[in-house]
Design an enzyme around this catalytic site. Structure first.
Site, PDB file in Angstrom:
ATOM      1  N   ARG A 117       0.000  -1.724  69.911  1.00 15.48           N
ATOM      2  CA  ARG A 117       0.666  -0.441  69.711  1.00 15.48           C
ATOM      3  C   ARG A 117       0.846   0.188  71.088  1.00 15.48           C
ATOM      4  O   ARG A 117       0.076  -0.089  72.010  1.00 15.48           O
ATOM      5  CB  ARG A 117      -0.173   0.475  68.812  1.00 15.48           C
ATOM      6  CG  ARG A 117      -0.443  -0.082  67.414  1.00 15.48           C
ATOM      7  CD  ARG A 117      -1.362   0.851  66.626  1.00 15.48           C
ATOM      8  NE  ARG A 117      -1.585   0.370  65.264  1.00 15.48           N
ATOM      9  CZ  ARG A 117      -2.583  -0.419  64.899  1.00 15.48           C
ATOM     10  NH1 ARG A 117      -3.469  -0.821  65.829  1.00 15.48           N
ATOM     11  NH2 ARG A 117      -2.732  -0.813  63.654  1.00 15.48           N
ATOM     12  N   LYS A 164      -6.481   1.761  66.044  1.00 14.55           N
ATOM     13  CA  LYS A 164      -6.312   2.565  64.831  1.00 14.55           C
ATOM     14  C   LYS A 164      -7.527   2.382  63.923  1.00 14.55           C
ATOM     15  O   LYS A 164      -7.973   1.267  63.684  1.00 14.55           O
ATOM     16  CB  LYS A 164      -5.042   2.131  64.100  1.00 14.55           C
ATOM     17  CG  LYS A 164      -4.581   3.100  63.038  1.00 14.55           C
ATOM     18  CD  LYS A 164      -3.211   2.701  62.520  1.00 14.55           C
ATOM     19  CE  LYS A 164      -2.703   3.701  61.501  1.00 14.55           C
ATOM     20  NZ  LYS A 164      -1.360   3.321  60.995  1.00 14.55           N
ATOM     21  N   HIS A 196       7.544   0.266  69.100  1.00 10.47           N
ATOM     22  CA  HIS A 196       6.741  -0.313  68.016  1.00 10.47           C
ATOM     23  C   HIS A 196       7.434  -1.525  67.393  1.00 10.47           C
ATOM     24  O   HIS A 196       6.774  -2.361  66.771  1.00 10.47           O
ATOM     25  CB  HIS A 196       6.473   0.745  66.946  1.00 10.47           C
ATOM     26  CG  HIS A 196       5.284   0.431  66.086  1.00 10.47           C
ATOM     27  ND1 HIS A 196       3.991   0.409  66.575  1.00 10.47           N
ATOM     28  CD2 HIS A 196       5.186   0.104  64.769  1.00 10.47           C
ATOM     29  CE1 HIS A 196       3.155   0.111  65.593  1.00 10.47           C
ATOM     30  NE2 HIS A 196       3.851  -0.090  64.493  1.00 10.47           N
ATOM     31  N   ARG A 252       5.945  -4.813  68.323  1.00  9.80           N
ATOM     32  CA  ARG A 252       4.753  -5.220  67.554  1.00  9.80           C
ATOM     33  C   ARG A 252       5.174  -5.881  66.238  1.00  9.80           C
ATOM     34  O   ARG A 252       4.618  -6.911  65.852  1.00  9.80           O
ATOM     35  CB  ARG A 252       3.866  -4.004  67.298  1.00  9.80           C
ATOM     36  CG  ARG A 252       2.639  -4.260  66.440  1.00  9.80           C
ATOM     37  CD  ARG A 252       1.771  -3.003  66.412  1.00  9.80           C
ATOM     38  NE  ARG A 252       0.846  -2.961  65.284  1.00  9.80           N
ATOM     39  CZ  ARG A 252      -0.387  -3.467  65.299  1.00  9.80           C
ATOM     40  NH1 ARG A 252      -0.830  -4.081  66.372  1.00  9.80           N
ATOM     41  NH2 ARG A 252      -1.166  -3.366  64.240  1.00  9.80           N
ATOM     42  N   HIS A 264      -5.323  -5.268  61.393  1.00  8.13           N
ATOM     43  CA  HIS A 264      -5.170  -4.702  60.053  1.00  8.13           C
ATOM     44  C   HIS A 264      -6.453  -4.883  59.249  1.00  8.13           C
ATOM     45  O   HIS A 264      -7.046  -5.967  59.250  1.00  8.13           O
ATOM     46  CB  HIS A 264      -4.023  -5.391  59.301  1.00  8.13           C
ATOM     47  CG  HIS A 264      -2.668  -5.039  59.829  1.00  8.13           C
ATOM     48  ND1 HIS A 264      -1.533  -5.801  59.573  1.00  8.13           N
ATOM     49  CD2 HIS A 264      -2.249  -3.999  60.599  1.00  8.13           C
ATOM     50  CE1 HIS A 264      -0.492  -5.241  60.164  1.00  8.13           C
ATOM     51  NE2 HIS A 264      -0.898  -4.154  60.784  1.00  8.13           N
ATOM     52  N   TYR A 304       5.243  -8.506  56.580  1.00  7.61           N
ATOM     53  CA  TYR A 304       6.065  -9.269  57.515  1.00  7.61           C
ATOM     54  C   TYR A 304       6.595 -10.561  56.896  1.00  7.61           C
ATOM     55  O   TYR A 304       7.567 -11.127  57.395  1.00  7.61           O
ATOM     56  CB  TYR A 304       5.271  -9.566  58.787  1.00  7.61           C
ATOM     57  CG  TYR A 304       4.901  -8.318  59.545  1.00  7.61           C
ATOM     58  CD1 TYR A 304       5.874  -7.549  60.163  1.00  7.61           C
ATOM     59  CD2 TYR A 304       3.583  -7.887  59.626  1.00  7.61           C
ATOM     60  CE1 TYR A 304       5.546  -6.374  60.841  1.00  7.61           C
ATOM     61  CE2 TYR A 304       3.242  -6.723  60.300  1.00  7.61           C
ATOM     62  CZ  TYR A 304       4.231  -5.979  60.899  1.00  7.61           C
ATOM     63  OH  TYR A 304       3.902  -4.825  61.559  1.00  7.61           O
TER      64      TYR A 304
END
Length: 327
Positions: A143, A168, A274, A277, A300, A309
Site C-alpha cells: 500500500r 493495515k 493502489h 497493488r 489479508h 482478484y
C-alpha cells in the site's frame, strides 16, 4: 493537556480522546479522523455530552450517515470505530450490539487492474524516487503508506525481503523485494544517508519513533536504521511534539505524478497508486501462484478478501473462453 490556568480542572473530552489515542499509538491521520467523527456525533445530537447518550443515539447517528448522507460502508464503519473507541477507551462504557443501525450499502465493485503492458507504460513515464516508489507498489504489493513509512532497517537487500511493520490492522508481514530494484535502492539509500548526515550536522536528524520508543531510548531516533527510506525533501514541525523533523514523503505528490503518467500513457482506466497493488495480486494469480501465498504477501486476514482478484483474471468472464474464439 490539562488547563494550565486551572490544573484541578479535568481535561476536556476531546483532549481525553487525543490523549488516549496517543497512548494506544494511533496514527495522526486516525487521530484527526476520530476527533472529527466525535465532533459530528455531538453536533448531530445538539451538543449533548456523549456520557449522557448511549446505543440509541449512536445508532441514530450511524443510520443518518447511511440514509441521509448516503456515505459509503467504509465511511460509516470509520465513524462507528471512532464512537466505539470514545465509549470504550475514554468513557469506559461497553455499548451493546448495535442492531438497529441502517447499514450503508457495500458497493460490489471489482478492483481496477492494469495489464503488464499498462504497468510498464506508466512506469516508463516516471523517474527518480517516484519511479522507485511506484515500482515497489507493483513489485512488492505494498500500500502507498506502507511504502512511504518504510524504515531503512526493514529493507533487507541481501535476502530481498521487505518487512512491513504495523500494516493495515496493526499487523506485520514480510513481502518480496524484486531483484531488479536492489541496485536502484542501494543507490537511493546512499543519497538518503547523505541527507541524514546533513540533518545531523544541522542539529536535526531525529525521526518520529513509534510506540514511544524515543522515551525509552532517547537517541534511537537519530540512528540510520530508523530513518525513512523515502524521506520528505523538507524539514517540518511535528504537530504533536513541536520537534522539527524530516517526515516521510507526501503521498499526494506520488498520486499527482501517477495521474500524470497514466494520462501520458493513454490509459483510460482510473488508475491510482493502489492500482499497482491490485495488479501485483492479479498478475501473481495469473502466473499460477497459490492464492494463500498471495494472501500472505498482501497481508489479508481472510482469504475471501484475496479471492476478489480471481474475478478479474485475464481469462475472460469467469475464466470461460468465448465461443466466438472457437469458430
Amino acid at each position: 493537556m490539562v488547563d494550565t490556568q486551572n490544573p484541578s480542572q479535568p481535561p476536556k473530552l476531546l483532549d481525553q480522546v487525543i490523549s488516549r489515542l496517543r497512548v494506544k499509538h494511533y496514527s495522526l491521520r486516525t487521530e484527526k479522523s476520530y476527533v472529527d467523527w466525535i465532533k459530528r456525533y455531538i453536533w448531530f445530537h445538539d451538543k449533548k455530552h456523549p456520557k449522557d447518550m448511549s446505543a440509541p443515539e449512536v445508532e441514530a447517528f450511524l443510520s443518518h450517515l447511511a440514509v441521509e448522507r448516503n456515505v459509503s460502508s467504509s465511511t460509516q464503519n470509520q465513524a462507528k470505530s471512532a464512537l466505539l473507541f470514545l465509549y470504550k477507551e475514554v468513557l469506559g462504557v461497553e455499548l451493546p450490539w448495535l442492531d438497529n443501525v441502517t447499514q450503508a450499502k457495500v458497493p460490489k465493485r471489482l478492483p481496477i487492474v492494469m495489464t503488464k503492458q499498462e504497468v510498464q507504460a506508466v512506469l516508463t513515464r516516471l523517474d527518480g524516487t517516484v519511479w522507485l516508489i511506484a515500482s515497489l507498489l507493483y513489485g512488492s504489493g505494498l500500500r502507498i503508506m506502507e511504502c512511504l513509512r518504510l524504515r531503512v532497517k526493514d529493507v533487507d537487500l541481501a535476502r530481498r525481503e521487505i518487512l512491513v511493520r504495523e500494516g493495515k490492522g496493526f499487523k506485520d508481514r514480510v513481502t518480496m523485494l524484486p531483484a531488479s530494484l536492489v541496485e536502484p535502492l542501494k543507490t537511493h539509500l546512499v543519497k538518503v544517508r547523505a541527507l541524514h548526515q546533513e540533518d545531523l550536522a544541522g542539529g536535526h536528524g531525529e525521526v518520529y519513533m513509534p510506540m514511544a520508543l524515543d522515551k525509552k531510548y532517547p537517541n534511537v531516533g537519530k540512528e540510520w536504521g530508523w530513518q525513512y527510506v523515502f524521506p520528505s525533501r523538507t524539514l517540518s514541525t511535528d504537530p504533536r511534539s513541536g520537534i522539527v523533523r524530516r517526515h516521510h514523503a507526501d503521498e499526494k505528490a506520488i498520486q499527482r505524478q501517477m495521474k500524470k503518467a497514466v494520462t501520458l500513457a493513454g490509459i483510460v482506466k482510473p488508475a491510482t497508486p493502489h492500482t499497482f497493488r491490485h495488479s501485483f495480486a492479479t498478475h501473481l494469480l495469473e502466473g499460477g501462484y497459490d492464492i494463500r501465498t498471495v494472501q500472505e504477501l498482501l497481508g489479508h486476514s481472510d482469504v475471501s478478501t484475496t479471492m476478489i482478484y480471481t474475478r478479474v483474471l485475464n481469462r475472460g468472464g469467469r475464466g470461460v473462453a468465448s465461443p466466438l474464439d472457437h469458430l
